[in-house]
Design a protein around this motif. Structure first.
Motif, mmCIF file in Angstrom:
data_model
loop_
_atom_site.group_PDB
_atom_site.id
_atom_site.type_symbol
_atom_site.label_atom_id
_atom_site.label_comp_id
_atom_site.label_asym_id
_atom_site.label_seq_id
_atom_site.Cartn_x
_atom_site.Cartn_y
_atom_site.Cartn_z
ATOM 1 N N MET A 1 1.856 20.341 24.113
ATOM 2 C CA MET A 1 1.739 21.220 25.275
ATOM 3 C C MET A 1 3.110 21.415 25.897
ATOM 4 S SD MET A 1 -1.071 22.312 27.036
ATOM 5 C CE MET A 1 -1.356 23.204 28.489
ATOM 6 N N SER A 2 3.402 22.622 26.286
ATOM 7 C CA SER A 2 4.683 22.965 26.876
ATOM 8 C C SER A 2 4.725 22.529 28.338
ATOM 9 C CB SER A 2 4.876 24.473 26.769
ATOM 10 O OG SER A 2 6.003 24.875 27.494
ATOM 11 N N ASP A 3 5.930 22.308 28.843
ATOM 12 C CA ASP A 3 6.119 21.969 30.254
ATOM 13 C C ASP A 3 6.155 23.210 31.138
ATOM 14 O OD1 ASP A 3 6.235 19.248 29.711
ATOM 15 O OD2 ASP A 3 8.406 19.264 29.424
ATOM 16 N N SER A 4 6.096 24.388 30.529
ATOM 17 C CA SER A 4 6.173 25.629 31.280
ATOM 18 C C SER A 4 4.885 25.871 32.063
ATOM 19 C CB SER A 4 6.411 26.798 30.320
ATOM 20 O OG SER A 4 6.283 28.019 31.024
ATOM 21 N N PRO A 5 5.016 26.266 33.335
ATOM 22 C CA PRO A 5 3.817 26.581 34.125
ATOM 23 C C PRO A 5 3.130 27.865 33.657
ATOM 24 C CG PRO A 5 5.785 27.115 35.370
ATOM 25 C CD PRO A 5 6.238 26.420 34.112
ATOM 26 N N PHE A 6 3.798 28.632 32.813
ATOM 27 C CA PHE A 6 3.233 29.888 32.326
ATOM 28 C C PHE A 6 2.402 29.701 31.068
ATOM 29 C CE2 PHE A 6 7.249 30.914 34.478
ATOM 30 C CZ PHE A 6 6.727 31.622 35.541
ATOM 31 N N GLY A 8 -0.351 27.620 30.742
ATOM 32 C CA GLY A 8 -1.493 26.807 31.113
ATOM 33 C C GLY A 8 -2.839 27.229 30.562
ATOM 34 N N THR A 9 -2.984 28.440 30.107
ATOM 35 C CA THR A 9 -4.296 28.892 29.680
ATOM 36 C C THR A 9 -4.475 28.705 28.176
ATOM 37 O OG1 THR A 9 -3.511 31.155 29.400
ATOM 38 C CG2 THR A 9 -4.451 30.601 31.526
ATOM 39 N N THR A 10 -5.747 28.590 27.786
ATOM 40 C CA THR A 10 -6.065 28.435 26.371
ATOM 41 C C THR A 10 -7.266 29.305 26.036
ATOM 42 O OG1 THR A 10 -7.537 26.567 26.815
ATOM 43 C CG2 THR A 10 -5.235 26.033 26.303
ATOM 44 N N GLY A 11 -7.545 29.426 24.762
ATOM 45 C CA GLY A 11 -8.740 30.122 24.313
ATOM 46 C C GLY A 11 -8.731 31.607 24.612
ATOM 47 N N ILE A 12 -9.910 32.115 24.960
ATOM 48 C CA ILE A 12 -10.088 33.549 25.200
ATOM 49 C C ILE A 12 -9.223 34.027 26.364
ATOM 50 C CG2 ILE A 12 -11.766 35.320 25.886
ATOM 51 C CD1 ILE A 12 -12.131 34.372 23.031
ATOM 52 N N LYS A 13 -9.112 33.225 27.412
ATOM 53 C CA LYS A 13 -8.301 33.614 28.573
ATOM 54 C C LYS A 13 -6.849 33.828 28.164
ATOM 55 C CE LYS A 13 -7.215 32.322 33.326
ATOM 56 N NZ LYS A 13 -7.279 33.652 33.865
ATOM 57 N N ARG A 14 -6.342 32.971 27.295
ATOM 58 C CA ARG A 14 -4.969 33.117 26.816
ATOM 59 C C ARG A 14 -4.820 34.404 26.017
ATOM 60 N NH1 ARG A 14 -2.289 33.122 22.584
ATOM 61 N NH2 ARG A 14 -0.142 32.491 22.381
ATOM 62 N N ILE A 15 -5.781 34.701 25.158
ATOM 63 C CA ILE A 15 -5.737 35.924 24.340
ATOM 64 C C ILE A 15 -5.772 37.157 25.240
ATOM 65 C CG2 ILE A 15 -7.010 37.293 22.647
ATOM 66 C CD1 ILE A 15 -7.854 34.574 21.381
#
Length: 123
Positions: A1-6, A8-15
């Motif tokens: 996992m990245s340390d970037s606050p940008f 944070g999302t995974t799955g469908i929300k990330r897409i």
């Protein structure tokens, strides 16, 4: 996992977020970059034209692919220019090199389009 606050999302929300960012990038390029608009126009002409010629499906895919590659190169070139300008508008040899290399990449891409189409249409 990245340390970037940008990140944070995974799955469908990330897409969905990534799709929105990509569409915003295309819109920004189309609105702010004349070279991108010119390449879109060229692609709008060449891609349908590829269906007019009696070529194989693979050849047609290559003819279309090189047009799309040129658009990708222009998006990356525009991104490089934007980052360089964001850092500083001051003239600097490294900034000039970055912009010139992006431009050279696009020249190679357009050469690829021309050579590919010529080789396929005039074997």
């Amino acid at each position: 996992m990245s340390d970037s606050p940008f990140k944070g999302t995974t799955g469908i929300k990330r897409i969905l977020n990534a799709t929105g960012y990509s569409l915003a990038g295309l819109a920004a390029a189309f609105k702010g970059e004349a070279a991108f608009r010119q390449l879109v126009l060229l692609s709008v002409i060449l891609i349908p034209l590829s269906f007019y010629f009696d070529v194989s499906r693979v050849e047609r895919a290559i003819m279309i692919g090189v047009c799309l590659i040129s658009l990708v190169i222009e998006l990356l070139n525009s991104a490089i220019e934007a980052v360089v300008d964001r850092i500083s508008l001051e003239r600097h040899p490294l900034s000039k090199n970055a912009k010139d290399m992006g431009s050279a990449a696009q020249m190679v891409g357009l050469t690829l389009v021309g050579v590919t189409w010529l080789l396929i249409l005039f074997p």
